[in-house]
Scaffold this motif. Sequence first.
Motif, PDB file in Angstrom:
ATOM      1  N   HIS A  29      96.529  54.049   7.823  1.00 40.19           N
ATOM      2  CA  HIS A  29      96.060  55.316   7.255  1.00 40.19           C
ATOM      3  C   HIS A  29      94.752  55.716   7.937  1.00 40.19           C
ATOM      4  O   HIS A  29      94.101  54.910   8.584  1.00 40.19           O
ATOM      5  N   THR A  30      94.426  56.984   7.774  1.00 46.18           N
ATOM      6  CA  THR A  30      93.174  57.495   8.305  1.00 46.18           C
ATOM      7  C   THR A  30      92.604  58.513   7.332  1.00 46.18           C
ATOM      8  O   THR A  30      93.342  59.116   6.553  1.00 46.18           O
ATOM      9  N   HIS A  31      91.290  58.694   7.385  1.00 48.79           N
ATOM     10  CA  HIS A  31      90.618  59.695   6.559  1.00 48.79           C
ATOM     11  C   HIS A  31      90.200  60.859   7.444  1.00 48.79           C
ATOM     12  O   HIS A  31      89.645  60.651   8.522  1.00 48.79           O
ATOM     13  N   LEU A  32      90.475  62.063   6.978  1.00 53.37           N
ATOM     14  CA  LEU A  32      90.041  63.274   7.658  1.00 53.37           C
ATOM     15  C   LEU A  32      88.971  63.895   6.773  1.00 53.37           C
ATOM     16  O   LEU A  32      89.258  64.317   5.649  1.00 53.37           O
ATOM     17  N   HIS A  33      87.742  63.916   7.249  1.00 54.57           N
ATOM     18  CA  HIS A  33      86.633  64.435   6.455  1.00 54.57           C
ATOM     19  C   HIS A  33      86.606  65.959   6.518  1.00 54.57           C
ATOM     20  O   HIS A  33      86.738  66.540   7.600  1.00 54.57           O
ATOM     21  N   VAL A  34      86.442  66.579   5.346  1.00 55.34           N
ATOM     22  CA  VAL A  34      86.459  68.037   5.236  1.00 55.34           C
ATOM     23  C   VAL A  34      85.250  68.513   4.453  1.00 55.34           C
ATOM     24  O   VAL A  34      84.697  67.778   3.638  1.00 55.34           O
ATOM     25  N   SER A  35      84.862  69.760   4.684  1.00 56.56           N
ATOM     26  CA  SER A  35      83.688  70.317   4.002  1.00 56.56           C
ATOM     27  C   SER A  35      84.051  71.014   2.694  1.00 56.56           C
ATOM     28  O   SER A  35      83.262  71.022   1.763  1.00 56.56           O
ATOM     29  N   ASP A  36      85.223  71.618   2.633  1.00 56.07           N
ATOM     30  CA  ASP A  36      85.677  72.327   1.434  1.00 56.07           C
ATOM     31  C   ASP A  36      86.973  71.664   0.977  1.00 56.07           C
ATOM     32  O   ASP A  36      88.056  71.975   1.477  1.00 56.07           O
ATOM     33  N   TYR A  37      86.846  70.740   0.043  1.00 52.95           N
ATOM     34  CA  TYR A  37      87.982  69.917  -0.365  1.00 52.95           C
ATOM     35  C   TYR A  37      89.158  70.752  -0.877  1.00 52.95           C
ATOM     36  O   TYR A  37      90.292  70.578  -0.421  1.00 52.95           O
ATOM     37  N   VAL A  80      81.534  66.148   8.008  1.00 56.86           N
ATOM     38  CA  VAL A  80      82.606  66.388   8.974  1.00 56.86           C
ATOM     39  C   VAL A  80      82.190  66.005  10.387  1.00 56.86           C
ATOM     40  O   VAL A  80      81.092  66.337  10.833  1.00 56.86           O
ATOM     41  N   VAL A  81      83.085  65.305  11.064  1.00 58.02           N
ATOM     42  CA  VAL A  81      83.002  65.058  12.494  1.00 58.02           C
ATOM     43  C   VAL A  81      84.351  65.516  13.046  1.00 58.02           C
ATOM     44  O   VAL A  81      85.373  64.859  12.788  1.00 58.02           O
ATOM     45  N   ALA A 105      98.433  79.935   7.189  1.00 58.40           N
ATOM     46  CA  ALA A 105      97.532  79.350   6.194  1.00 58.40           C
ATOM     47  C   ALA A 105      96.063  79.432   6.603  1.00 58.40           C
ATOM     48  O   ALA A 105      95.195  78.943   5.888  1.00 58.40           O
ATOM     49  N   GLY A 106      95.777  80.035   7.767  1.00 59.92           N
ATOM     50  CA  GLY A 106      94.398  80.267   8.166  1.00 59.92           C
ATOM     51  C   GLY A 106      93.877  79.460   9.330  1.00 59.92           C
ATOM     52  O   GLY A 106      92.715  79.583   9.706  1.00 59.92           O
ATOM     53  N   ALA A 107      94.708  78.631   9.939  1.00 59.80           N
ATOM     54  CA  ALA A 107      94.278  77.856  11.107  1.00 59.80           C
ATOM     55  C   ALA A 107      94.149  78.770  12.317  1.00 59.80           C
ATOM     56  O   ALA A 107      94.742  79.854  12.363  1.00 59.80           O
ATOM     57  N   ALA A 108      93.397  78.306  13.308  1.00 57.62           N
ATOM     58  CA  ALA A 108      93.268  79.019  14.578  1.00 57.62           C
ATOM     59  C   ALA A 108      94.174  78.359  15.611  1.00 57.62           C
ATOM     60  O   ALA A 108      94.326  77.136  15.625  1.00 57.62           O
ATOM     61  N   ASP A 109      94.762  79.178  16.477  1.00 56.67           N
ATOM     62  CA  ASP A 109      95.610  78.671  17.550  1.00 56.67           C
ATOM     63  C   ASP A 109      94.780  77.809  18.496  1.00 56.67           C
ATOM     64  O   ASP A 109      93.673  78.167  18.879  1.00 56.67           O
ATOM     65  N   TYR A 123     107.393  65.931  26.081  1.00 64.30           N
ATOM     66  CA  TYR A 123     106.347  66.073  25.058  1.00 64.30           C
ATOM     67  C   TYR A 123     106.272  67.533  24.618  1.00 64.30           C
ATOM     68  O   TYR A 123     105.764  68.393  25.327  1.00 64.30           O
ATOM     69  N   TYR A 124     106.819  67.818  23.444  1.00 68.60           N
ATOM     70  CA  TYR A 124     106.855  69.184  22.908  1.00 68.60           C
ATOM     71  C   TYR A 124     105.882  69.234  21.732  1.00 68.60           C
ATOM     72  O   TYR A 124     106.066  68.530  20.733  1.00 68.60           O
ATOM     73  N   ALA A 125     104.838  70.047  21.843  1.00 67.75           N
ATOM     74  CA  ALA A 125     103.777  70.010  20.839  1.00 67.75           C
ATOM     75  C   ALA A 125     103.174  71.384  20.592  1.00 67.75           C
ATOM     76  O   ALA A 125     103.350  72.315  21.376  1.00 67.75           O
ATOM     77  N   ALA A 126     102.461  71.464  19.489  1.00 65.14           N
ATOM     78  CA  ALA A 126     101.664  72.639  19.141  1.00 65.14           C
ATOM     79  C   ALA A 126     100.356  72.136  18.545  1.00 65.14           C
ATOM     80  O   ALA A 126     100.319  71.065  17.917  1.00 65.14           O
ATOM     81  N   PHE A 127      99.296  72.909  18.734  1.00 65.79           N
ATOM     82  CA  PHE A 127      97.960  72.518  18.300  1.00 65.79           C
ATOM     83  C   PHE A 127      97.306  73.657  17.522  1.00 65.79           C
ATOM     84  O   PHE A 127      97.405  74.821  17.927  1.00 65.79           O
ATOM     85  N   VAL A 128      96.626  73.304  16.443  1.00 64.89           N
ATOM     86  CA  VAL A 128      95.843  74.281  15.681  1.00 64.89           C
ATOM     87  C   VAL A 128      94.491  73.658  15.338  1.00 64.89           C
ATOM     88  O   VAL A 128      94.336  72.439  15.331  1.00 64.89           O
ATOM     89  N   LEU A 129      93.532  74.531  15.050  1.00 64.37           N
ATOM     90  CA  LEU A 129      92.229  74.087  14.562  1.00 64.37           C
ATOM     91  C   LEU A 129      92.139  74.443  13.095  1.00 64.37           C
ATOM     92  O   LEU A 129      92.366  75.597  12.714  1.00 64.37           O
ATOM     93  N   ASP A 130      91.798  73.450  12.259  1.00 66.39           N
ATOM     94  CA  ASP A 130      91.652  73.729  10.830  1.00 66.39           C
ATOM     95  C   ASP A 130      90.278  74.345  10.561  1.00 66.39           C
ATOM     96  O   ASP A 130      89.532  74.657  11.487  1.00 66.39           O
ATOM     97  N   PHE A 131      89.922  74.485   9.294  1.00 67.88           N
ATOM     98  CA  PHE A 131      88.680  75.166   8.899  1.00 67.88           C
ATOM     99  C   PHE A 131      87.425  74.427   9.350  1.00 67.88           C
ATOM    100  O   PHE A 131      86.355  75.024   9.444  1.00 67.88           O
ATOM    101  N   ASP A 132      87.542  73.125   9.599  1.00 64.22           N
ATOM    102  CA  ASP A 132      86.391  72.323  10.020  1.00 64.22           C
ATOM    103  C   ASP A 132      86.395  72.026  11.508  1.00 64.22           C
ATOM    104  O   ASP A 132      85.592  71.234  11.986  1.00 64.22           O
ATOM    105  N   GLY A 133      87.315  72.618  12.265  1.00 63.62           N
ATOM    106  CA  GLY A 133      87.368  72.404  13.702  1.00 63.62           C
ATOM    107  C   GLY A 133      88.171  71.188  14.125  1.00 63.62           C
ATOM    108  O   GLY A 133      88.156  70.811  15.299  1.00 63.62           O
TER     109      GLY A 133
END
Length: 147
Positions: A29-37, A80-81, A105-109, A123-133
């Motif tokens: 498992h991993t933790h993803l730190h966010v600013s607005d829970y 957040v890091v 849902a508000g992510a950036a391309d 390798y078929y992929a897509a990438f987005v940036l969430d609210f914390d980058g």
Amino acid sequence: MDLVQIECGRVVHLLPAGNRSGVSEVIAHTHLHVSDYARSKAFYETVLATLGYTVSMEVGEAAGFFDGRNTDLWVVKDPVVPTHIAFEAASREAVEAFYSTALDAGAADNGQPGYRPEYWPGYYAAFVLDFDGHNIEAVWYDHGKEG
């Protein structure tokens, strides 16, 4: 499936009990730190549903996301890091659903769905940036395009 709770600091993990039929994972498992829970939990709940994830438990400002085998992602309110996390998708269509749902849902391309031959021919992929980058990726390995 029988589940057991294991405490780890502030977070309680929900894990399958006993042997998982020889399934071995590199990262449990991993933790993803966010600013607005609340905002981030809602975002990941919506977006990760396209890849088969559900929220399995919530403790304070931490939500665990279950992929059917393990609660392997925790969204936690903490400093957040920005980081990069890639989720394996079951198909090309799942990668595309992940991408469009994330943008809705508000992510950036950060990279439209497509093959990334510089990584590997299939390798078929897509990438987005969430609210914390955070750079969030969905990848499907198309073994039909192996070089």
